[in-house]
Every structure is written in structure tokens, then in C-alpha cells.
Enzyme design. Structure first.
Site, PDB file in Angstrom:
ATOM      1  N   ASN A   1      52.163 108.113  83.156  1.00  0.00           N
ATOM      2  CA  ASN A   1      51.217 108.831  84.014  1.00  0.00           C
ATOM      3  C   ASN A   1      51.325 110.352  83.944  1.00  0.00           C
ATOM      4  O   ASN A   1      50.348 111.041  84.227  1.00  0.00           O
ATOM      5  CB  ASN A   1      51.308 108.319  85.460  1.00  0.00           C
TER       6      ASN A   1
ATOM      7  N   GLU B   1      64.027 107.548  88.312  1.00  0.00           N
ATOM      8  CA  GLU B   1      62.915 107.826  89.231  1.00  0.00           C
ATOM      9  C   GLU B   1      61.988 106.635  89.110  1.00  0.00           C
ATOM     10  O   GLU B   1      61.405 106.408  88.038  1.00  0.00           O
ATOM     11  CB  GLU B   1      62.140 109.052  88.783  1.00  0.00           C
TER      12      GLU B   1
ATOM     13  N   CYS C   1      53.544 108.297  91.297  1.00  0.00           N
ATOM     14  CA  CYS C   1      54.633 107.659  92.042  1.00  0.00           C
ATOM     15  C   CYS C   1      54.570 108.058  93.499  1.00  0.00           C
ATOM     16  O   CYS C   1      54.880 107.288  94.392  1.00  0.00           O
ATOM     17  CB  CYS C   1      55.977 108.049  91.441  1.00  0.00           C
TER      18      CYS C   1
HETATM   19  P1  NAP Z   1      57.145 101.205  83.002  1.00  0.00           P
HETATM   20  O1  NAP Z   1      56.243 100.115  82.552  1.00  0.00           O
HETATM   21  O2  NAP Z   1      58.361 100.848  83.757  1.00  0.00           O
HETATM   22  O3  NAP Z   1      57.514 102.040  81.683  1.00  0.00           O
HETATM   23  C1  NAP Z   1      58.285 103.208  81.749  1.00  0.00           C
HETATM   24  C2  NAP Z   1      58.990 103.426  80.427  1.00  0.00           C
HETATM   25  O4  NAP Z   1      59.966 102.405  80.232  1.00  0.00           O
HETATM   26  C3  NAP Z   1      58.075 103.365  79.208  1.00  0.00           C
HETATM   27  O5  NAP Z   1      58.503 104.328  78.272  1.00  0.00           O
HETATM   28  C4  NAP Z   1      58.337 101.967  78.674  1.00  0.00           C
HETATM   29  O6  NAP Z   1      58.039 101.815  77.296  1.00  0.00           O
HETATM   30  C5  NAP Z   1      59.831 101.877  78.911  1.00  0.00           C
HETATM   31  N1  NAP Z   1      60.403 100.540  78.886  1.00  0.00           N
HETATM   32  C6  NAP Z   1      59.810  99.349  79.114  1.00  0.00           C
HETATM   33  N2  NAP Z   1      60.712  98.339  78.987  1.00  0.00           N
HETATM   34  C7  NAP Z   1      61.905  98.910  78.679  1.00  0.00           C
HETATM   35  C8  NAP Z   1      63.219  98.415  78.415  1.00  0.00           C
HETATM   36  N3  NAP Z   1      63.510  97.117  78.439  1.00  0.00           N
HETATM   37  N4  NAP Z   1      64.189  99.291  78.135  1.00  0.00           N
HETATM   38  C9  NAP Z   1      63.933 100.619  78.088  1.00  0.00           C
HETATM   39  N5  NAP Z   1      62.705 101.155  78.318  1.00  0.00           N
HETATM   40  C10 NAP Z   1      61.713 100.304  78.613  1.00  0.00           C
HETATM   41  O7  NAP Z   1      56.344 102.247  83.924  1.00  0.00           O
HETATM   42  P2  NAP Z   1      54.905 102.901  83.697  1.00  0.00           P
HETATM   43  O8  NAP Z   1      53.872 101.838  83.866  1.00  0.00           O
HETATM   44  O9  NAP Z   1      54.896 103.721  82.449  1.00  0.00           O
HETATM   45  O10 NAP Z   1      54.832 103.918  84.939  1.00  0.00           O
HETATM   46  C11 NAP Z   1      54.421 103.530  86.203  1.00  0.00           C
HETATM   47  C12 NAP Z   1      55.577 103.346  87.143  1.00  0.00           C
HETATM   48  O11 NAP Z   1      56.439 104.457  87.086  1.00  0.00           O
HETATM   49  C13 NAP Z   1      55.165 103.239  88.601  1.00  0.00           C
HETATM   50  O12 NAP Z   1      55.934 102.248  89.232  1.00  0.00           O
HETATM   51  C14 NAP Z   1      55.501 104.606  89.169  1.00  0.00           C
HETATM   52  O13 NAP Z   1      55.719 104.618  90.559  1.00  0.00           O
HETATM   53  C15 NAP Z   1      56.710 104.947  88.390  1.00  0.00           C
HETATM   54  N6  NAP Z   1      56.897 106.393  88.352  1.00  0.00           N
HETATM   55  C16 NAP Z   1      57.892 106.927  89.117  1.00  0.00           C
HETATM   56  C17 NAP Z   1      58.057 108.305  89.159  1.00  0.00           C
HETATM   57  C18 NAP Z   1      59.110 108.940  90.018  1.00  0.00           C
HETATM   58  O14 NAP Z   1      59.368 110.108  89.802  1.00  0.00           O
HETATM   59  N7  NAP Z   1      59.730 108.249  90.962  1.00  0.00           N
HETATM   60  C19 NAP Z   1      57.226 109.123  88.401  1.00  0.00           C
HETATM   61  C20 NAP Z   1      56.233 108.537  87.630  1.00  0.00           C
HETATM   62  C21 NAP Z   1      56.068 107.172  87.605  1.00  0.00           C
HETATM   63  P3  NAP Z   1      56.612 101.180  76.835  1.00  0.00           P
HETATM   64  O15 NAP Z   1      55.573 102.089  77.358  1.00  0.00           O
HETATM   65  O16 NAP Z   1      56.730 101.172  75.361  1.00  0.00           O
HETATM   66  O17 NAP Z   1      56.556  99.821  77.449  1.00  0.00           O
HETATM   67  O1  G3H Z   2      54.151 110.091  89.314  1.00  0.00           O
HETATM   68  C1  G3H Z   2      55.055 110.791  89.734  1.00  0.00           C
HETATM   69  C2  G3H Z   2      55.007 112.254  89.642  1.00  0.00           C
HETATM   70  O2  G3H Z   2      56.292 112.769  89.560  1.00  0.00           O
HETATM   71  C3  G3H Z   2      54.260 112.774  90.836  1.00  0.00           C
HETATM   72  O3  G3H Z   2      54.071 114.119  90.757  1.00  0.00           O
HETATM   73  O4  G3H Z   2      53.404 114.388  93.136  1.00  0.00           O
HETATM   74  O5  G3H Z   2      53.102 116.214  91.493  1.00  0.00           O
HETATM   75  O6  G3H Z   2      51.680 114.168  91.400  1.00  0.00           O
HETATM   76  P1  G3H Z   2      53.009 114.761  91.752  1.00  0.00           P
END
Ligand code: NAP
Ligand code: G3H
Length: 484
Positions: free
Chosen positions: A163, A259, A293
Site C-alpha cells: 500500500n 508493523e 494500516c
Molecule cells: P501481506 O500480504 O502480509 O504482505 C506483506 C509482505 O509480506 C509482502 O512483501 C509479501 O510478499 C510478504 N510475504 C508474504 N508471505 C511471506 C512469507 N511467508 N515470508 C516472508 N514474507 C512474506 O500484506 P499486504 O497485503 O501487502 O499489506 C496489507 C496489510 O499490511 C494490512 O493488514 C495492513 O494493515 C498492513 N500494514 C501495516 C502497516 C503498519 O505500519 N502497521 C503499514 C502498512 C500496511 P508478496 O507480496 O510477494 O506476497
Molecule cells: O498503511 C500504513 C501507513 O503507514 C499509514 O500511513 O497514516 O500516513 O496513511 P498514513
């Protein structure tokens, strides 16, 4: 919905040894745009042997990198900022097509990343070591002096989500490099084109070879191999909670910063400025279709003002622009069909259990119209699960204590917003809420990026935000001087 014709799609190499290479697997992973038909690009599905080589070369190169002075390392990162900004429009166009963010928001993300890199450089330059005297401990002596230095960890594995493919990647890479580490960068597959372009800027900046190597391929295929690899000395990850738990269960004894997901509540008390709360909740919940997030993912509103707030929210949702990122819409198609199906499943479950649809519940492919749900009760999945989409449930509460109870029952603990004009009540709630941060009279959000950014419970471990991120990329090293 405007969908610019798909460009001749790009097939990007991975990056190792200062070179751009195609994988010996002869396989690629296709990247589909969230909002238009067709493939926007392909990245290399690299092999385990190529992962081994990337990590081995990074470990060798890190030693010389750590020997440079912090100001020498800074010169490369300053040049990175210049190159990144020079590529701003190119990267923004790719990001728009790859993750469905508007061009203007994608441009802002590149600018924010440049600011973040600059702040990391400046903060790192102003970090100092400590010394301690033995005399402070009972029976200790002034003759013993500890010099406490912060030293790099070695090879950092940086895994980023789709994202914010540039911002959340540079937020890992910049502090790691400034503190003398080498980086293995694994971008999200959807987001990898933008991530690779960001590294192209670092390559143009003349970064020494193997200080950053980029490995691409599906996380489900190469993820475990990377995470369990003996050559990795630290993992910094942003993504979903399930992926985070999985990585934590696989990782060796290395520091982890995670995160993860969130279910940030907006708690609205009767004395709140409802106009302010409405504006903050709407932008917090629906910008980039709620794919943040820190999006507001539930409203907990006290009975006395629930009807009024609900009406105000509904009338603002009706004004949101919906459609293509190319038309600058606020609510755009979500990242993929799997995500759209999941979101629709949450809406269907809520309706089945008695929630009232005030707006939305309309779907065109991956485009979910902004959906506001009233009469949401605690037996509904949408009360607890993270949609990562444009859906906002409204839950009525009888008082602030009930808001705290419901907020804290969540598996997540990223942020919470409290809307009230009573500062004492605001502080009472802030103290009780089990989240990394509490926003008083403002929407939940990460920035400014030097503030500590923390997820507790299922929302993460460790602290981000520039100074904390720099520290997380180091460990203490103590040298004790025994004066005679
Ligand atoms: P995701 O599906 O968990 O993927 C995140 C990363 O992990 C991608 O690079 C993915 O690669 C990789 N990955 C997947 N399986 C893995 C494994 N077994 N080992 C190591 N890496 C692996 O998350 P997303 O859909 O990209 O992002 C959305 C989520 O992220 C939401 O839940 C959001 O809340 C959270 N998020 C949190 C924050 C925060 O700061 N707290 C910020 C942004 C987003 P692939 O893409 O190749 O599968
Ligand atoms: O998706 C998670 C990002 O760290 C959120 O950043 O609150 O500036 O949109 P933001």
C-alpha cells in the site's frame, strides 16, 4: 471509469552486485493492475541459489560500508534523494498503475519518502555514543568507564507491503544504511515495480555494490527461505498480522520489528465537535479506499449523538468520488479480487446479522463503493476484522467505559482516535486504550514520520519513526576501560 491503455508492460530485473539481472529460473511473476485489465509488469521469480548469493555478497560488502564514516554514508543517501525526486513522475505513474493510488498521492508518497530519507540522514548524524562511570553502582569505582557504542547488526531483511511501496520501503532501507547495515530488500509483489524503480534511483546515486540487493518473487514461495536464512541478522517487516505471526514463528534468533494490521476505532463522546469528527472520520476511513494500516476501521459513538453523527457521516460519504485513480477518485478499486471478495464477505455477514446499509454495498469488479453500516453489533465479523477496504461500521456505546472495553477487546492495538472537548476525559481514555498511539480530536495516522509509531498486540512489535528506526538497526556494544 478512466483506464489509460496499459503501457507496453515492463519486465524488470532483480538487483545484485550493482547489476540488473534476469533470474536463471526463467520465470517471472505477473503484476495485474487493480483497476484495469491486463498485466502492468513482471518481476523475476528468483531462485534459492540467487537468494543465497544476494545475502552472501551483502554480508561481505557490509563490512566496508560500516567502516565508512557516517558522513560518507550520508553522501550516498543525499544523492539518492536527488535521484528519487528526479524520477518522481515516472515512479508515480508506475505506482498508480500497479497499486491503484492516484497520481497526485503517488507523487506525494515519493516526496514524503525523500523527506524521510533526509530526516534519517540528519538524525543519524546527530546521534552520539554514551559513556558510563562505574562509580554509580554500589561498590563501583570511577576507575571503570564503559563506552557504549551503537553498532550495526549486519544484513537487514526489509519486507514491505503493497500500500505504500516506496514510503514503507525507504522507511526501512534509509535507517538501515545510515547505521552501517547492508539490506536485502523484498518488496511486495504488487508494488515491486515501484520498489525496484526506487532502487534504480539508489543505483544512479552510486551506492556501492551489494549494499542493497533486491530479491523478488512471491512471499509465499521465497518468504520462508529468506526469513529462516542464517545470513540474515535482523528482520523489519510491514504487512498483514497473519503474515507477521508466520514470520515470527519462522525467524531465527534475530531482532524483529513488525508493523502489522489494525482496527483503529474513532470514539465519539457526546461533547465532541461533530463537524470536526465527521471530517476526520471520513478522510481517515475512506482515503485510498481504506487501504491504510491506520485507517479508521470502526466508529464507537455514544448513544446521545449517534443519530446525529450517523446522518452527518452518511451525507459526507455520499459526496466521495468513486472510480479510477486516473480520475483522481478517493474511493478506487481495491488491490485485487481476493481482497474485494473478503470485504464483500464482511458486508454480507453484517447485513445477514441485521446491520443497516446507509450507503454503498455496491460492487463493480474490484471497486467497492464506500459502505457505511449502522446498527452494527458485536457478533458481526466487521466489528472485529480488518477490511482493508472502504467499509465503516458504526457501533453505539452507552458511555466511555464501554468504548474502552470494546476497543480493547480487539486483537489489534495500532491507534485510536478520541473525539471530545473534555481534555480530562480524553486523557482518561488515552491512558486506558491498549494501542501504540491515541489521537485526540484527529484521525488516526502515521505521520509526521519522526513521531514514534507503535503497534501492540496483533499490530506489531518494536517502534518505528525516524529516531527509533535508526536505533532498531543497531545494537549496543560496550568497551570497558579499567584505569590503573
Ligand atoms: P501481506 O500480504 O502480509 O504482505 C506483506 C509482505 O509480506 C509482502 O512483501 C509479501 O510478499 C510478504 N510475504 C508474504 N508471505 C511471506 C512469507 N511467508 N515470508 C516472508 N514474507 C512474506 O500484506 P499486504 O497485503 O501487502 O499489506 C496489507 C496489510 O499490511 C494490512 O493488514 C495492513 O494493515 C498492513 N500494514 C501495516 C502497516 C503498519 O505500519 N502497521 C503499514 C502498512 C500496511 P508478496 O507480496 O510477494 O506476497
Ligand atoms: O498503511 C500504513 C501507513 O503507514 C499509514 O500511513 O497514516 O500516513 O496513511 P498514513
Amino acid at each position: 471509469m478512466t483506464t489509460k491503455a496499459a503501457p507496453a508492460h515492463m519486465q524488470l530485473p532483480y538487483y545484485i552486485n550493482g547489476e540488473w539481472r534476469n533470474s536463471s529460473s526463467n520465470e517471472t511473476v505477473k503484476i495485474y493492475s487493480p483497476y484495469k485489465d491486463g498485466v502492468v509488469g513482471e518481476v523475476q521469480a528468483i531462485t534459492r541459489e540467487e537468494v543465497d548469493e544476494a545475502i552472501k555478497l551483502a554480508a561481505e560488502a557490509q563490512k566496508a560500508w560500516a567502516e565508512l564514516s557516517i558522513r560518507e554514508r550520508a553522501t550516498y543517501l543525499y544523492r539518492w534523494i536527488d535521484e528519487l525526486l528526479a524520477m518522481k513522475d515516472e515512479i508515480a505513474d508506475i505506482m498508480m498503475q500497479e497499486v491503484g493510488k492516484t497520481f497526485a498521492d503517488a507523487q506525494k508518497e515519493v516526496e514524503r519518502s525523500a523527506d524521510l530519507i533526509r530526516y534519517n540522514i540528519e538524525e543519524a548524524i546527530h546521534m552520539y555514543n554514551e559513556s558510563m562511570s562505574g562509580e554509580n553502582f554500589p561498590g563501583g569505582s570511577k576507575q571503570k568507564i564503559a563506552i557504549v557504542e551503537r553498532v550495526p547488526l549486519g544484513v537487514v531483511l526489509a519486507i514491505s507491503p503493497f500500500n505504500y511501496p516506496v514510503n514503507l520501503s525507504s522507511a526501512k532501507i534509509a535507517p538501515a544504511l545510515m547505521m552501517g547495515n547492508a539490506v536485502i530488500f523484498k518488496p511486495a509483489t504488487q508494488g515491486a515495480l515501484s520498489g525496484i524503480k526506487m532502487i534504480e534511483a539508489l543505483h544512479k546515486a552510486g551506492i556501492p555494490k551489494n549494499i542493497v540487493n533486491v530479491v523478488t518473487g512471491r512471499g509465499s514461495v521465497i518468504g520462508d527461505y529468506l526469513v529462516e536464512h542464517k545470513g540474515i541478522n535482523m528482520i523489519t517487516f510491514t504487512g498483514g498480522t497473519a503474515t507477521g505471526y508466520h514470520i515470527a514463528s519462522k525467524a531465527k534468533m534475530v531482532p524483529l520489528v513488525m508493523e502489522l494490521g489494525g482496527k483503529d476505532p474513532a470514539i465519539v463522546l457526546p461533547d465532541a465537535d461533530l463537524k470536526l469528527a465527521t471530517g476526520q472520520i471520513i478522510s481517515g476511513a475512506f482515503s485510498y479506499s481504506g487501504q491504510r494500516c491506520t485507517a479508521i476501521k470502526r466508529v464507537l459513538v455514544q448513544d446521545e449523538v449517534a443519530d446525529q453523527l450517523t446522518d452527518m457521516l452518511a451525507s459526507e460519504v455520499a459526496k466521495l468520488s468513486i472510480g479510477s485513480p486516473e480520475d483522481k477518485a478517493t474511493v478506487v478499486p481495491v488491490i485485487d479480487t481476493k481482497s474485494a471478495d473478503y470485504i464483500q464477505g464482511l458486508i454480507d455477514d453484517a447485513i445477514e446479522k441485521g446491520a443497516k446499509v446507509l450507503t454503498g454495498n455496491k460492487r463493480e469488479g474490484n471497486l467497492i463503493h464506500p459502505t457505511l453500516l449502522a446498527d452494527v453489533t458485536l457478533d458481526m465479523r466487521v466489528a472485529w476484522e480488518e477490511p482493508f477496504g472502504p467499509v465503516l461500521p458504526i457501533i453505539r456505546i452507552k458511555d466511555a467505559e464501554e468504548a474502552i472495553e470494546i476497543a480493547n477487546k480487539s486483537e489489534f492495538g495500532l491507534q485510536a482516535s478520541v473525539f471530545t472537548n473534555d481534555i480530562n476525559k480524553a486523557f482518561h481514555l488515552a491512558k486506558k486504550l491498549e494501542t501504540g498511539s491515541v489521537q485526540i480530536n484527529g484521525r488516526t495516522e502515521r505521520g509526521p514520520d519522526h513521531f514514534p509509531f507503535i503497534g501492540v498486540k496483533g499490530s506489531g512489535v518494536g517502534v518505528q519513526g525516524v529516531p527509533k528506526s535508526l536505533q532498531s538497526m543497531t545494537r549496543d556494544k560496550v568497551t570497558v576501560l579499567n584505569l590503573q
